[in-house]
Motif scaffolding. Structure first.
Motif, short mmCIF file in Angstrom:
data_model
loop_
_atom_site.label_atom_id
_atom_site.label_comp_id
_atom_site.label_asym_id
_atom_site.label_seq_id
_atom_site.Cartn_x
_atom_site.Cartn_y
_atom_site.Cartn_z
N LYS A 79 0.82 -1.23 0.00
CA LYS A 79 0.00 0.00 0.00
C LYS A 79 0.85 1.28 0.00
N THR A 80 1.92 1.25 -0.80
CA THR A 80 2.77 2.43 -0.92
C THR A 80 2.59 3.13 -2.27
N GLU A 81 1.71 2.61 -3.10
CA GLU A 81 1.48 3.18 -4.42
C GLU A 81 0.66 4.47 -4.34
N LEU A 82 0.74 5.27 -5.40
CA LEU A 82 -0.17 6.40 -5.55
C LEU A 82 -1.60 5.86 -5.66
N PRO A 83 -2.59 6.66 -5.30
CA PRO A 83 -3.98 6.24 -5.54
C PRO A 83 -4.16 5.84 -7.00
N LYS A 84 -4.92 4.79 -7.23
CA LYS A 84 -4.99 4.19 -8.57
C LYS A 84 -5.42 5.18 -9.64
N ASP A 85 -6.51 5.88 -9.40
CA ASP A 85 -7.03 6.80 -10.42
C ASP A 85 -6.06 7.94 -10.67
N GLU A 86 -5.38 8.39 -9.61
CA GLU A 86 -4.40 9.48 -9.77
C GLU A 86 -3.24 9.03 -10.63
N LYS A 87 -2.70 7.85 -10.35
CA LYS A 87 -1.56 7.37 -11.11
C LYS A 87 -1.92 7.20 -12.58
N LYS A 88 -3.06 6.60 -12.85
CA LYS A 88 -3.47 6.36 -14.23
C LYS A 88 -3.67 7.67 -14.98
N ALA A 89 -4.27 8.65 -14.33
CA ALA A 89 -4.53 9.94 -14.99
C ALA A 89 -3.22 10.67 -15.29
N ILE A 90 -2.30 10.67 -14.32
CA ILE A 90 -1.02 11.35 -14.53
C ILE A 90 -0.26 10.71 -15.68
N ALA A 91 -0.18 9.36 -15.67
CA ALA A 91 0.57 8.66 -16.71
C ALA A 91 -0.06 8.86 -18.09
N ALA A 92 -1.39 8.86 -18.15
CA ALA A 92 -2.06 9.06 -19.44
C ALA A 92 -1.83 10.46 -19.99
N SER A 93 -1.64 11.42 -19.09
CA SER A 93 -1.35 12.79 -19.52
C SER A 93 0.11 12.96 -19.91
N LEU A 94 1.00 12.24 -19.24
CA LEU A 94 2.43 12.40 -19.47
C LEU A 94 2.94 11.60 -20.67
N LEU A 95 2.35 10.44 -20.93
CA LEU A 95 2.87 9.57 -21.99
C LEU A 95 2.88 10.26 -23.36
N PRO A 96 1.85 11.00 -23.77
CA PRO A 96 1.95 11.67 -25.08
C PRO A 96 3.14 12.64 -25.15
N GLN A 97 3.46 13.28 -24.02
CA GLN A 97 4.61 14.17 -24.00
C GLN A 97 5.91 13.39 -24.18
N VAL A 98 5.98 12.19 -23.60
CA VAL A 98 7.19 11.37 -23.73
C VAL A 98 7.41 11.00 -25.19
N PHE A 99 6.33 10.61 -25.88
CA PHE A 99 6.44 10.36 -27.32
C PHE A 99 6.96 11.60 -28.04
N GLN A 100 6.42 12.76 -27.71
CA GLN A 100 6.84 14.00 -28.37
C GLN A 100 8.30 14.31 -28.09
N TRP A 101 8.75 14.10 -26.84
CA TRP A 101 10.15 14.36 -26.50
C TRP A 101 11.07 13.47 -27.33
N ALA A 102 10.72 12.20 -27.43
CA ALA A 102 11.58 11.28 -28.19
C ALA A 102 11.62 11.65 -29.66
N ARG A 103 10.50 12.08 -30.19
CA ARG A 103 10.47 12.48 -31.60
C ARG A 103 11.22 13.78 -31.81
N ALA A 104 11.09 14.69 -30.85
CA ALA A 104 11.82 15.95 -30.94
C ALA A 104 13.33 15.72 -30.88
N ALA A 105 13.73 14.65 -30.20
CA ALA A 105 15.16 14.33 -30.09
C ALA A 105 15.70 13.72 -31.38
#
Length: 374
Positions: A198-224
């Motif tokens: 029980k040390t994880e982030l709350p489930k809905d919070e973690k999923k929402a953050i990752a879903a928002s961040l992942l498109p940026q990660v794709f963009q960073w890799a493409r920008a590189a």
């Protein structure tokens, strides 16, 4: 909405991200052999930090183990990196270059994983703890950790890592592909999540953050300037009909499927399920690679799965190679029922080789060699 063959359900903003066309992805894949490999960490590393930190990086062990892989015809490996390693960007880049040279020596072109949402949410640099007796993957760490994931002030650091490591190897032909994020919405329920530590982030919070961040990660890799394909694999079991109906996709699956140059997936299930899911994923009109499979305890095996995949030219990367500090020869439920006092499972869960270099099952090695033509 039903997805027809070749229809990748691309959103209107997709063209700006530089996602490969299906034609480009298929032309790239046509030049590749039948891809067979393992998710790889050396036996003497408990996680990706211990694999690549200066004090514990071990080229001799890596060379010895990848020679085993070459000997059975494996031509790729899936290898996890970590954002914290970029704090020593010069040293890490040199060690990664050395690792790629060892891979090249053994005719192996790895897929490199940038981020991972599985296991310990609180990674730390430095000496890693010893394996917890009897528990599967007791020391693997997430990237980014929970603190960085929920702290937007750290995102520039994550961006610098992605752009730095991808930029350093953007035209390197020794690299097969970049995996942006492993199981980004995995909340580790039975280990660090709701059913155990029980040390994880709350489930809905973690999923929402990752879903928002992942498109940026794709963009960073493409920008590189990455010239290798980018992907992030879907991992939750679904029926073939679900994959062909985007209304049933989670927000994360939508991000993954709409941004990936090549389609990757995980498949810890029986051969009949693999036979069904491959045609469903092929309707996206892009190359398909399975980046995790082979867990003997859930009927996911080399002998059954490799022939199915080879017929469809779907690359297959199993979990585990040489048994070691990750202890992934133990099953997932060892978190609830640890294998203590030297007790081993009757059937090893993952791994191809024991730590002494002998096969877990010679029949499996024969099946891998048959699939690779070795």
């Amino acid at each position: 909405m039903a997805v027809s063959a070749g229809d990748t359900a691309v959103s209107s903003g997709q063209a700006e991200t530089g996602r490969w066309s299906a034609e480009r992805a298929n032309a790239w894949y046509a030049k590749e052999p039948f891809l067979v490999g393992a998710n790889y960490v050396p036996a003497n590393a408990i996680n990706e930090l211990e694999m690549f930190q200066a004090d514990s990086f071990d080229p001799k062990t890596i060379d010895k183990e990848l020679a085993l892989a070459e000997g059975i015809g494996m031509n790729t490996m899936r290898v996890f990196l970590h954002d914290l390693l970029w704090q020593d960007s010069t040293g890490f880049t040199k060690r990664l270059d050395q690792f790629l040279s060892i891979c090249d020596k053994h005719k192996i072109r790895p897929m490199l994983v940038l981020f991972d949402s599985c296991w310990d949410p609180f990674p730390k640099l430095g000496k890693q703890h010893a394996p917890t007796p009897g528990i599967h993957n007791s020391g693997w760490v997430q990237s980014p950790g929970a603190n960085a994931l929920k702290d937007k002030s750290q995102y520039p650091r994550l961006e610098a890592y992605v752009k730095g490591v991808v930029g350093a190897f953007k035209t390197d032909k020794r690299i097969l592909a970049w995996d942006m994020w492993n199981e980004p919405d995995n909340t580790n329920d039975n280990s660090y999540g709701q059913n155990h530590l029980k040390t994880e982030l709350p489930k809905d919070e973690k999923k929402a953050i990752a879903a928002s961040l992942l498109p940026q990660v794709f963009q960073w890799a493409r920008a590189a300037g990455a010239t290798q394909p980018l992907t992030s694999g879907v991992w939750v079991y679904r029926t073939p009909d679900d994959w062909q109906n985007s209304a049933k996709w989670t927000p994360m699956e939508k991000v993954q499927l709409e941004n990936s140059d090549i389609i990757t997936f995980h498949q810890y299930s029986k051969p009949n399920d693999l036979e069904k899911v491959i045609p469903a994923l092929e309707t996206f009109g892009r190359p398909v690679i399975c980046t995790e499979y082979m867990a003997r305890g859930v009927d996911s095996k080399f002998q059954t799965h490799l022939p199915i995949a080879k017929k469809a030219k779907v690359g297959m990367i199993n979990w585990g190679f040489v048994a070691g500090k990750t202890q992934t020869f133990l099953p997932w439920d060892s978190w609830q029922k640890p294998y203590v006092n030297g007790r081993e499972p009757a059937i090893w869960f993952h791994e191809v080789f024991k730590q002494d270099g002998t096969p877990v099952d010679p029949a499996e090695v024969a099946a891998i060699k048959q699939a690779t033509g070795k």
